[in-house]
Design a protein around this motif. Structure first.
Motif, mmCIF file in Angstrom:
data_model
loop_
_atom_site.group_PDB
_atom_site.id
_atom_site.type_symbol
_atom_site.label_atom_id
_atom_site.label_comp_id
_atom_site.label_asym_id
_atom_site.label_seq_id
_atom_site.Cartn_x
_atom_site.Cartn_y
_atom_site.Cartn_z
ATOM 1 N N HIS A 96 0.767 -1.078 -0.235
ATOM 2 C CA HIS A 96 0.573 -0.344 0.269
ATOM 3 C C HIS A 96 1.090 1.049 0.218
ATOM 4 C CE1 HIS A 96 -3.318 -1.836 1.899
ATOM 5 N NE2 HIS A 96 -3.690 -2.234 0.052
ATOM 6 N N SER A 97 0.239 2.376 -0.334
ATOM 7 C CA SER A 97 0.967 2.992 -0.615
ATOM 8 C C SER A 97 0.945 4.113 0.917
ATOM 9 C CB SER A 97 0.135 4.230 -1.564
ATOM 10 O OG SER A 97 0.304 4.197 -2.688
ATOM 11 N N TYR A 98 2.177 4.710 1.363
ATOM 12 C CA TYR A 98 2.687 5.745 2.662
ATOM 13 C C TYR A 98 1.780 4.529 3.781
ATOM 14 C CZ TYR A 98 2.855 9.944 -0.634
ATOM 15 O OH TYR A 98 3.033 10.288 -1.310
ATOM 16 N N ASN A 99 2.140 3.312 3.768
ATOM 17 C CA ASN A 99 2.091 2.791 4.732
ATOM 18 C C ASN A 99 3.095 1.043 4.412
ATOM 19 O OD1 ASN A 99 0.166 1.868 6.656
ATOM 20 N ND2 ASN A 99 -1.501 1.688 5.484
ATOM 21 N N PHE A 100 2.919 0.884 5.810
ATOM 22 C CA PHE A 100 3.489 -0.725 5.954
ATOM 23 C C PHE A 100 2.750 -1.991 5.760
ATOM 24 C CE2 PHE A 100 6.307 2.188 8.059
ATOM 25 C CZ PHE A 100 8.318 2.234 7.001
ATOM 26 N N SER A 101 1.559 -1.901 4.993
ATOM 27 C CA SER A 101 0.653 -2.636 4.352
ATOM 28 C C SER A 101 0.254 -3.222 3.322
ATOM 29 C CB SER A 101 -0.551 -2.174 5.331
ATOM 30 O OG SER A 101 -1.321 -1.749 4.915
ATOM 31 N N VAL A 116 5.128 2.805 -2.337
ATOM 32 C CA VAL A 116 4.957 3.803 -1.717
ATOM 33 C C VAL A 116 4.676 4.859 -1.093
ATOM 34 C CG1 VAL A 116 6.108 3.583 0.766
ATOM 35 C CG2 VAL A 116 6.554 1.380 -0.380
#
Length: 182
Positions: A143-148, A174
């Motif tokens: 996912h963008s801007y996330n650690f998932s 990201v």
């Protein structure tokens, strides 16, 4: 007034990433300095952490210590709750660093046959033999801007392998497509 507001926004877009990067680095260095005795010398904690991690890596490669690490890992895998946390973190770190890197095969995946909609991701398994679907690939989409992210099983026909460095593709995904691909 609008002109000054635009100047402020422009300055903010320049100062915020630099300031946040500096703050995060400062916080990490400060945390490491407090973790190890630094005797008033800034940066000694960072040096101590690097030395300790390097020594642990050196000792872990020793043939005498290896059996103990295997036993310790078995205990961690069999302990309820601890096994979930440990195995998840170990797999995550192994995916990015080490001998078993998983995010090293960037792809462009067509999401359905009707539309020209594509997602960028990484093939993590070439065949899903465990579920008797050898024609499917496991593709991870961060996912963008996330650690998932999400894992999608899809046919190989929907996959186009990209001849790009994995790190650049990950940075592109990201960042939400904001950063440039080489």
């Amino acid at each position: 007034m609008r002109k000054y507001f635009n100047y402020f926004l422009n300055g903010f877009l320049i100062v915020a990433p630099i300031g946040l990067t500096g703050y995060i680095l400062y916080a990490v260095f400060h945390w490491l300095d407090n973790l190890f005795p630094n005797y008033g010398v800034p940066g000694l904690g960072l040096l101590g952490a690097v030395v300790v991690v390097t020594l642990v890596g050196f000792v872990a490669k020793s043939f005498m210590v290896r059996p103990f690490l295997v036993i310790a890992e078995r205990v961690l895998h069999r302990t309820p709750l601890v096994s979930i946390i440990y195995s998840s973190l170990k797999d995550l770190f192994d995916a990015f660093v080490g001998d078993n890197q998983k995010f090293n095969c960037p792809v462009l995946a067509r999401m359905n046959a009707q539309d020209e909609v594509y997602k960028m991701g990484f093939v993590t398994q070439d065949a899903m033999l465990a579920i008797n679907r050898e024609e499917l690939l496991a593709v991870y989409f961060p996912h963008s801007y996330n650690f998932s992210g999400e894992l999608v099983l899809m046919p190989a026909a929907n996959i186009t392998y990209l001849d790009l460095p994995s790190s650049e593709v990950m940075k592109f995904i990201v960042s939400g497509g904001v950063s440039r691909l080489i």
